[in-house]
Scaffold this active site. Structure first.
Site, short mmCIF file in Angstrom:
data_model
loop_
_atom_site.label_atom_id
_atom_site.label_comp_id
_atom_site.label_asym_id
_atom_site.label_seq_id
_atom_site.Cartn_x
_atom_site.Cartn_y
_atom_site.Cartn_z
N ARG A 94 46.54 36.52 50.62
CA ARG A 94 45.84 37.66 50.09
C ARG A 94 46.16 38.50 50.07
O ARG A 94 46.05 38.99 50.86
CB ARG A 94 44.46 37.40 51.24
N HIS A 95 46.16 38.78 48.44
CA HIS A 95 46.63 40.90 48.50
C HIS A 95 46.34 41.42 49.35
O HIS A 95 44.75 41.51 50.16
CB HIS A 95 46.55 40.73 47.42
N GLY A 96 46.85 42.64 49.10
CA GLY A 96 46.32 43.28 50.14
C GLY A 96 45.30 44.54 49.73
O GLY A 96 45.17 44.04 48.21
N TRP B 55 39.73 49.82 44.90
CA TRP B 55 38.63 48.70 44.83
C TRP B 55 37.42 48.54 45.89
O TRP B 55 37.11 48.20 46.64
CB TRP B 55 38.04 48.38 43.82
N ASN B 56 38.81 47.65 47.04
CA ASN B 56 38.27 47.04 48.14
C ASN B 56 37.95 48.42 48.93
O ASN B 56 37.08 48.72 49.63
CB ASN B 56 39.28 45.96 48.81
N THR C 48 34.80 43.83 42.60
CA THR C 48 36.75 43.95 41.65
C THR C 48 36.54 43.14 40.30
O THR C 48 36.00 43.57 39.22
CB THR C 48 37.88 44.19 42.31
N GLY C 49 36.09 41.54 40.94
CA GLY C 49 36.91 40.54 40.38
C GLY C 49 37.75 40.82 39.36
O GLY C 49 39.21 40.71 39.51
N ARG D 279 46.98 43.92 41.63
CA ARG D 279 47.12 44.03 42.77
C ARG D 279 48.04 42.46 43.81
O ARG D 279 48.40 42.75 44.86
CB ARG D 279 46.18 43.91 43.15
N GLU E 286 40.43 36.56 40.60
CA GLU E 286 39.53 37.00 41.32
C GLU E 286 38.62 35.83 40.64
O GLU E 286 38.24 36.08 39.32
CB GLU E 286 39.59 38.44 41.52
N ARG F 187 27.54 37.37 45.80
CA ARG F 187 28.62 37.93 46.33
C ARG F 187 29.07 36.31 47.35
O ARG F 187 29.99 35.97 47.19
CB ARG F 187 29.27 38.32 47.78
N HIS G 294 43.90 35.73 45.82
CA HIS G 294 42.40 36.79 46.19
C HIS G 294 41.33 35.74 46.48
O HIS G 294 42.02 34.31 46.51
CB HIS G 294 41.91 37.06 44.62
N ASN H 9 39.01 34.57 46.57
CA ASN H 9 37.52 33.56 46.36
C ASN H 9 38.66 32.18 45.58
O ASN H 9 38.64 31.35 45.34
CB ASN H 9 36.89 33.42 44.88
#
Length: 787
Positions: free
Chosen positions: A68-70, A74-75, A81-82, A120, A147, A174, A240, A242
């Protein structure tokens, strides 16, 4: 296959090199944006040979590495974010570096990488491959790994929404398997349909449930990833939370109810190993349960969840007490392993994670302190509540609507939100397709462009050392040159459609920095060894001045610039021979085998070994003999209707310019190529031009004196010949405009074209519409139609 296509792909053998391509662009229902050089770079088998030798059935499947990306910016501030495209935070970059070190320590290499079209994830992929020393491997960027689309919630604060709408409702959006947030409308400021990166998609989702996202990843698994694994390739997927869930659900056959509870931390590799499943009706691969697996997963996390982030939180303090934290070793592998050991010491010092992290990097439930802080603000308005996670530069101030109490009814919230978004001029972080087309009007009206850039300066360039195929990184000055090139291209409104570069990291990084500056990391970046620098044989790594002193100036010039003169050859067992470099031995498949090298290797290894006929030195002509066919067979067909960027080395570029500008053989050695300078070739006009940065002499005759193009400058920048091209620029007086510089437009016109805002962004850009009120009040299982 037509006779013309057969000719194009026929192998021409010259000096052991295969001048054609045994495997070319495979026609699949994906665009070149999706392909990203996949079929040029990935190793392919021989179907008939595999069938005769039963090789395919006996080959061990490759490993699947899911990352999963770093953490993104926004995280870190709890924002939905989506499909929005924020970059990594500093912590996110560190997480990816750590992920690469975990892979290196575990002995994994990456044969092919897959990622989304979001910055990202793409940057995370780059960081991991850079740390592994594998930036030359193909990277396949697919929208299917994006995502989940959060619809109208995109850009809104999670704690702010929880405060106004209730935590239950927001958590259902979510984490609910089938819950879809309110859809995003096309006049939303962040509507992805305005972005060029999605121009090849017939339909774009307006909102997605978790189940929607998981299902859209499956075609990529079936058509690409599974085949790569069956071919024995290690596949890394950087995506991502999901979209990775979708792959995990399929691989491990996890139920709909259980997949909701599977969490994937940032930057912690999850590795699956497989065995063949010949009798399975659903998949040819069956996951092997790792001894360290945590159910319901079969794969193994290479590190305990949350451990690194706990360490990073204390890094600034703890690093002061760890001697040698900053490692300055010459070997990237040793440096990475030493840094991993220090990271683990940080983890030990930091102790156990105090809380489990959710898939978006936030806590499993909304922190009460955060909500209390929002609730107690004295000058609180609806935009503060909803956009508290939005970057400050991305929100325009609006009139305060007064204090909003937690007891406010939902319909009043939606009405207030609609009111403020209808007057807000929140700028979009993207240029729309219309803006990009307008920006391209100045230069692109000349037709498709071929932008050629010699990589930025390296330390070897500065010190005057023969480099050749030696993989040296860019110097600080070289990185600045690449960044300046990207800014110049963007200033002229030029958009790139595809990039071609070599397997040398200095050229790849140059292309990467250019695309970064143009905010176009999603652009396909095709890498080929055929665009490598000329191989200088046994001169590699030696000082040019030393060679001139030892062998004389005349011999030095022949070796360096002679068209057919080759420098001394390297030994078969030299470190500078490509046959001793794993990346060429393992991945180059379009060079024939050498009997002499095969015998020598077989005797040395004590077993039968087939060795390819890699070059031991090259003349300028040898370099061009591999570069020009690649241009004519691979690049030129694409450049007929797309803007192409070629980032390569001086002699590879000389070969292409010799072909494009029809420079005679006896004068090509006179051509000098400045580092980091974009050269614009116009196929329709059949001439080369430069881009104005405001510093060129207004006199065309003196403008070229600014850079050293050698003594053949008149052959590079030839005037447009009306007998060869009907697209020459005509001045108002009827004469041909032969200015070698694309001059910047007058200030008022330039302002119109290069402005980052547009009338589209000044129009109403609501995040939630009045019609969304019903969606907000839907039951958890209510479905919102997806376009």
């Amino acid at each position: 296959m037509t006779s013309e296509t057969k000719k194009k792909h026929r192998k021409l053998r010259v000096g052991g090199f295969s001048k054609g391509f045994s495997k070319v662009w495979k026609k699949e229902p994906s665009s070149i944006i999706e392909d990203d050089g996949y079929n040029v770079g990935i190793k392919k088998g021989w179907p008939l040979w595999d069938r005769l030798t039963n090789r395919k059935s006996s080959k061990q499947p490759g490993a699947l590495i899911l990352v999963r990306h770093g953490e993104s910016v926004w995280n870190s501030n709890s924002t939905f974010t989506g499909w929005a495209d924020p970059d990594l935070s500093p912590n996110g970059e560190r997480e990816n570096e750590h992920a690469a070190r975990l892979l290196l320590a575990a002995g994994y290499q990456v044969d092919v990488a897959y990622t989304s079209r979001l910055k990202r994830a793409i940057r995370s992929t780059w960081i991991i491959l850079r740390e592994l020393g594998q930036v030359y491997r193909p990277v396949f960027k697919s929208w299917r790994l994006n995502e989940r689309c959060y619809g109208a919630l995109t850009g809104l604060s999670k704690p702010g929404l929880a405060l106004e709408l209730g935590e239950f409702r927001v958590q259902a959006w979510r984490h609910g398997l089938r819950d879809r947030p309110p859809p995003m409308h096309e006049n939303h400021s962040m509507w992805p349909g305005r972005q060029r990166r999605y121009a090849d998609l017939p339909k774009i989702p307006t909102t997605e449930s978790l189940l929607d996202t998981m299902y859209r990843t499956l075609p990529l698994w079936e058509t690409r990833i599974e085949k790569d694994l069956l071919d024995g390739n290690n596949v890394m997927v950087v995506a991502h939370a999901n979209s990775l869930r979708g792959l995990i659900k399929y691989v491990d056959s996890i139920s709909d109810d259980d997949i909701v509870d599977v969490s994937i931390p940032n930057g912690c590799p999850l590795v699956y190993k497989f065995e063949r499943s010949e009798n399975s009706k659903t998949s040819a691969l069956r996951p092997i349960i790792s001894p360290n697996a945590i159910g319901p997963l079969s794969g193994e996390f290479l590190e305990k969840k949350g451990a690194l982030r706990a360490a990073l939180a204390r890094e600034s303090e703890l690093a002061l007490h760890i001697p040698g934290y900053d490692i300055a070793d010459a070997s990237p592998a040793l440096r990475s392993l030493a840094k991993l050991e220090l990271d683990r010491r940080l983890i030990d010092l930091a102790g156990e994670p105090v809380a489990s992290l959710d898939d978006d990097g936030s806590l499993n439930s909304f922190p009460k302190a955060k909500l209390q802080d929002v609730e107690n603000r004295t000058n609180f308005n609806i935009q503060d509540a909803m956009y508290m996670g939005f970057p400050a530069s991305g929100v325009s101030p609006v009139a305060s609507t007064g204090a909003i109490k937690p007891s406010t009814k939902k319909n009043k919230i939606v009405n207030l939100l609609n009111k403020q978004t209808s007057v807000s001029s929140t700028p979009s972080p993207f240029r729309s397709i219309e803006e990009e087309e307008e920006a391209r009007s100045m230069v692109d009206d000349k037709g498709p462009l071929i932008i050629i850039i010699r990589h930025g300066k390296t330390t070897a360039n500065i010190l005057g050392i023969f480099t050749g195929w030696e993989d040296v990184p860019l110097a600080a000055e070289g990185r600045k040159e690449a960044i300046a090139a990207g800014k110049l291209l963007r200033r002229h409104g030029i958009d790139i459609d595809v990039v071609y570069t070599s397997w040398l990291s200095r050229a790849i990084e140059t292309a990467w920095l250019v695309l970064t500056e143009m905010d176009s990391l999603w652009i396909p970046l095709v890498k080929s060894w055929r665009l490598n620098e000329r191989h200088y044989g046994s001169l590699t790594g030696l000082s040019k001045k030393m060679i001139a002193q030892i062998h004389g100036e005349a011999q030095f010039k022949l070796w360096r610039r002679g068209y057919t003169q080759r420098p001394p050859r390297v030994s078969s067992f030299s470190n500078h021979y490509p046959g001793n470099d794993d990346k060429y031995v393992k991945y180059v498949k379009d060079i024939g085998f050498s009997l002499r090298e095969s015998v020598a290797r077989s005797l040395a290894d004590g077993r039968i070994t087939f060795a390819r006929d890699f070059c031991k030195c090259e003349s300028l002509k040898d370099c061009m003999d591999r570069t020009i066919p690649f241009y004519t067979q691979v690049i030129a067909p694409v450049a007929q209707n797309q803007n192409v960027l070629i980032a390569s080395s001086e002699n590879a570029i000389r070969g292409m310019l010799m072909h494009l500008c029809e420079i005679p053989e006896d004068r090509i050695s006179e051509v000098e190529i400045p580092t980091g300078l974009p050269l614009v070739y116009l196929p329709r006009m059949k001439c080369l031009r430069l881009l104005d940065d405001g510093q060129y002499d207004p006199d065309p005759a003196k403008a070229l004196e600014r850079y050293n193009f050698g003594t053949a400058v008149e052959l590079l920048f030839q005037p447009c010949d009306p007998e060869k091209s009907e697209f020459c620029d005509i001045n108002p007086d009827g004469s041909i405009n032969n200015d070698p510089i694309f001059r910047l437009a007058p200030e008022e016109k330039k302002q119109k074209i290069y402005s980052t805002s547009s009338t589209n962004n000044e129009k109403s850009s609501p995040s939630l519409q009045q019609s969304d009120l019903a969606d907000l009040q839907h039951s958890p299982d209510a479905a919102v139609p997806m376009i």
